[in-house]
Each structure stands twice: as C-alpha cells, then as structure tokens.
Design a protein around this motif. Structure first.
Motif, PDB file in Angstrom:
ATOM      1  N   GLY A 138      10.983   2.569  -0.088  1.00 42.40           N
ATOM      2  CA  GLY A 138      10.137   1.349  -0.205  1.00 42.40           C
ATOM      3  C   GLY A 138       9.071   1.578  -1.355  1.00 42.40           C
ATOM      4  O   GLY A 138       8.936   0.581  -2.124  1.00 42.40           O
ATOM      5  N   SER A 139       8.466   2.717  -1.148  1.00 39.86           N
ATOM      6  CA  SER A 139       7.418   2.778  -2.239  1.00 39.86           C
ATOM      7  C   SER A 139       8.121   2.881  -3.881  1.00 39.86           C
ATOM      8  O   SER A 139       7.336   2.350  -4.624  1.00 39.86           O
ATOM      9  N   ALA A 159       8.878  -0.635  -4.789  1.00 44.54           N
ATOM     10  CA  ALA A 159       7.726  -1.380  -4.899  1.00 44.54           C
ATOM     11  C   ALA A 159       7.063  -0.885  -6.602  1.00 44.54           C
ATOM     12  O   ALA A 159       6.595  -1.735  -7.158  1.00 44.54           O
ATOM     13  N   GLU A 180       8.302  -3.620   0.110  1.00 45.52           N
ATOM     14  CA  GLU A 180       8.071  -2.460   0.792  1.00 45.52           C
ATOM     15  C   GLU A 180       8.329  -2.533   2.193  1.00 45.52           C
ATOM     16  O   GLU A 180       8.882  -1.569   2.939  1.00 45.52           O
TER      17      GLU A 180
END
Length: 242
Positions: free
Chosen positions: A185-186, A189, A206
């Motif tokens: 997710g990071s 993003a 995220e």
C-alpha cells in the motif's frame, strides 16, 4: 506521460540542523519577486520544537507558517518547506496549493514512509543523504501497468471511495491480488502521488490495499474481465521490448 507532473523543482532534506539549513536556503534560492516561503507543519505547536525553524518563521516577514490542522492554504505563490511530512501529507498539501507552489522541499521524518515517493519523484537531495543510500523499491512491472492504466482512465477530481473511480481502482487491485501479485500500500501510494494523484485518494488507495491484504473484498459494481491480467502482462512485455 508518466513522469513526475508537478512542474516545479522538488527536494528532500534530512531532519537535522544541517538539512534544515540546506532546505531553507534551497527555498530562498527558488523565490521570485513578491514570493513568500511557506513553512508547513502538522500542528502549530510543532514549530516550537525546533529553534532553527521557529526563528526562520518568526524573524522574516516573507516567511509564512501554515498547518495541516488549519487547512494549510498558502497565502500566495512561492516555495514551500514541508517539515516532517509523509507522502500522504504531500498529496493533501499539493492538492490545495497546486497553483501557488513555486518549489517544494520536504524535511524527512520517517524515511520508510517517504521512500516510495522518493523512488518515483527522484527529488534533489539535501543535507545528510545517507538514509537514501539503499536501493529504492520499484513496483512489479505488471502492477505498474495497472497503476498507469487506472491513472489514465480515472477523473482525478473525484474520490475513489465511490462510483466509476472506485470500480476501476478496486477491480484492478482485486485482480492483481487474486493473480498472486504482491501489493504494498505504501509503495502504491508513493507511486500515484508522484504521478498526479492528489488529496486523500492516495491514502484511500493504501487503505484498500490494507483491507484486501487481510482478506476483505471491497464491494464494486463490476469486475474486470478474466483476461485483464494477461492484458497487463502483454503491455509490460511490449514496453520492455522497446
């Protein structure tokens, strides 16, 4: 098409005094007549935690202070120094000030939370650069093709929490997950912020990834066809062969 689209210089600096001084000087160098430097922090009280930064704001009439809690709207055009921000802070701030930012310098805080953004934007590095010596993470080529596709097809003025944009984003994420691709997710993003996503949508992306990785399947009105992943793989292979 998929380069950093901000249209202004970007830098990142270390959180020590050497880095802060370099960041402040960098912002001053990017000022034009009539500009103000804007210093961003999460809260008003954060400024008093660093004497150097507090003096920079209080001693100069052409330096303004804004906070995320206060809306973080710049009063005019000029460089911005974001003190101790993460990549979602950058997304929120640049959405509200896209036409005012002359240059952007980010004072690092948690390098792991900034590393995906740094990998994509490749900002000028100021101060102590040792934190960025290890290799930057890169997306799997097939995952990156999915990010490129959704970036081109969605309306970036809309939220990805509902409607067509949610269908596009969640359907792609579920297809990648079901095909066995790792979703970070990071990292995703950071990639989308570097490629034009603004406001809260990167953080929402995220959160979708976090939910999907723990077994939640967000509802959508339609899913992509079964050959969607094959299509992404073909695009990735063709791009690599060029």
């Amino acid at each position: 098409m998929f380069e950093h689209r901000a249209g202004y210089p970007v830098a990142i600096t270390s959180p020590d005094d050497e880095g802060l001084k370099a960041g402040m000087e960098w912002c001053i160098q990017h000022m034009e007549d009539g500009d103000h430097v804007t210093v961003w922090t999460h809260l008003k009280g954060n400024l008093s935690h660093n004497d150097l930064l507090e003096q920079f704001v209080t001693r100069h009439s052409d330096v303004d202070h804004v906070t995320a809690r206060g809306g973080a709207y710049m009063r005019g055009s000029g460089p911005a120094l974001m003190a101790w921000a993460d990549q979602n802070d950058i997304s929120e701030f640049t959405r509200g000030n896209a036409n005012r930012i002359r240059a952007l310098c980010v004072v690092s805080w948690d390098e792991d939370r900034l590393r995906p953004w740094v990998a994509e934007v490749q900002p000028e590095m100021l101060g102590d650069t040792a934190a960025w010596d290890e290799p930057m993470p890169r997306l799997d080529p097939v995952v990156e093709e999915a990010m490129k596709s959704m970036t081109l097809t969605m309306n970036h003025n809309n939220t990805i929490s509902a409607g067509y944009e949610k269908d596009e984003v969640v359907s792609a994420l579920l297809a990648l997950h079901d095909a066995g691709y790792h979703l970070d997710g990071s990292a995703l993003a950071g990639w989308v912020i570097a490629h034009g996503w603004l406001g809260r949508n990167p953080a929402r992306l995220e959160k979708y990834v976090e939910d999907i990785n723990r077994g939640v399947r967000p509802r959508v009105r339609r899913m992509f066809r079964g050959d969607y992943i094959d299509y992404l793989r073909t695009r990735s292979d063709n791009r690599r062969d060029r």
